[in-house]
Design an enzyme around this catalytic site. Structure first.
Site, PDB file in Angstrom:
ATOM      1  N   CYS A 106       5.764   1.239   8.062  1.00 45.10           N
ATOM      2  CA  CYS A 106       4.380   0.788   7.930  1.00 45.10           C
ATOM      3  C   CYS A 106       3.996   0.952   6.464  1.00 45.10           C
ATOM      4  CB  CYS A 106       3.497   1.655   8.821  1.00 45.10           C
ATOM      5  SG  CYS A 106       1.748   1.317   8.699  1.00 45.10           S
ATOM      6  N   CYS A 162       3.487  -6.129   5.182  1.00 46.07           N
ATOM      7  CA  CYS A 162       3.056  -5.378   6.363  1.00 46.07           C
ATOM      8  C   CYS A 162       4.111  -5.640   7.424  1.00 46.07           C
ATOM      9  CB  CYS A 162       1.689  -5.876   6.831  1.00 46.07           C
ATOM     10  SG  CYS A 162       1.222  -5.298   8.489  1.00 46.07           S
TER      11      CYS A 162
HETATM   12  N1  DGL Z   1       2.246  -2.428  10.144  1.00 46.54           N
HETATM   13  C1  DGL Z   1       1.425  -1.850   9.175  1.00 46.54           C
HETATM   14  C2  DGL Z   1       1.831  -2.101   7.739  1.00 46.54           C
HETATM   15  O1  DGL Z   1       2.984  -2.274   7.475  1.00 46.54           O
HETATM   16  C3  DGL Z   1      -0.040  -1.685   9.352  1.00 46.54           C
HETATM   17  C4  DGL Z   1      -0.813  -2.581  10.203  1.00 46.54           C
HETATM   18  C5  DGL Z   1      -2.176  -2.001  10.462  1.00 46.54           C
HETATM   19  O2  DGL Z   1      -2.228  -1.096  11.298  1.00 46.54           O
HETATM   20  O3  DGL Z   1      -3.141  -2.450   9.839  1.00 46.54           O
HETATM   21  O4  DGL Z   1       1.014  -2.087   6.852  1.00 46.54           O
END
Ligand code: DGL
Length: 255
Positions: free
Chosen positions: A73, A183
């Protein structure tokens, strides 16, 4: 050799795009995926709040004896990796938008970065662009509604396509020929994004395969890869309860 599990953490389902690459590269490793699910999306919440959720999830992964944790993430990495590394003794592999490979390969001199509002607004992102993209124009856009669409399994609806069109349009108008998926939820929209771009000279960049290589390298350095005969266990946990964890398992199995 060490057969303890690798932890993989995300705010929700997005980190499965990294989980998939780790599975491909390291098929003998046991993996525990923790998708928060209850507090997702992180990208719209204040950093101080999000750090608390991440900390709790990481404690759970540590209680399951993980030998290494991947923050699958970008938002969690940018807000919490420094704190986590200073607090817990095990190695953390973090993710950041792949500005470096995009800037190194652009032919138009302009790269696009799609990421959450929290990631794009972080000091870390500013430093990243300064360090790796000097002389390259960096155009950014928040993937508004992308995370929600992936969480709801609505990647291929007309409404999601419109969200993608809106986010990608300014990047293309600026002449970007590399678009960083900053993301981990966004690779699940890669086919829609490619359809909207409709130009093979514009490449999407997903750092997930590089993250899997990094995990392999770190574990092999300390002789802590799983034995080649080890039958891996795959476990899915969530702050949102058993039903969400089961959704994670089903989705991962289908990848
Ligand atoms: N999957 C996450 C990232 O790589 C975050 C998504 C979120 O919860 O806003 O930033």
């Amino acid at each position: 050799m060490n057969n303890a599990p690798i932890g993989v953490f995300d705010s929700g389902m997005g980190g499965l795009s990294v989980w998939r690459e780790i599975r491909k590269r390291l098929p003998h490793e046991s993996l525990i995926y923790f998708g928060d699910g209850l507090h997702c999306p992180y990208g719209e919440k204040p950093a101080a709040e999000v750090v608390g959720y991440i900390d709790e999830a990481i404690r759970t992964l540590i209680a399951h004896d993980c030998k290494l944790i991947v923050l699958a993430c970008n938002t969690a990495t940018m807000t919490a990796v420094k704190y986590l590394r200073a607090t817990y003794p095990l190695p953390f592999v973090g993710m950041e938008p792949a500005v470096k490979p995009a800037a190194a390969t652009t032919e138009t001199g302009t790269i696009g970065v799609l990421a959450t509002r929290a990631s794009l607004g972080s000091d870390w992102f500013g430093e990243l662009s300064g360090r790796y993209a000097a002389g390259v124009r960096v155009v950014t856009a928040v993937g508004e509604g992308f995370v929600e669409a992936v969480e709801a399994d609505e990647e291929h609806t007309p409404a999601t396509r419109r969200l993608v069109e809106r986010a990608v349009a300014p990047l293309l108008a600026a002449g970007a020929d590399r678009i960083v998926l900053g993301c981990t939820h966004y690779p699940f929209l890669a086919d829609v994004i490619e359809e909207v771009i409709a130009n093979p000279s514009v490449q999407l960049i997903d750092p997930a395969p590089a993250i899997a290589r990094r995990v392999e390298w770190l574990l092999s350095q300390d002789g802590r890869l799983a034995e080649p005969t080890h039958v891996p266990e795959l476990l899915f946990l969530s702050a949102a309860g058993a039903e969400y964890a089961e959704k994670l398992r089903r989705r991962a199995t289908a990848l």
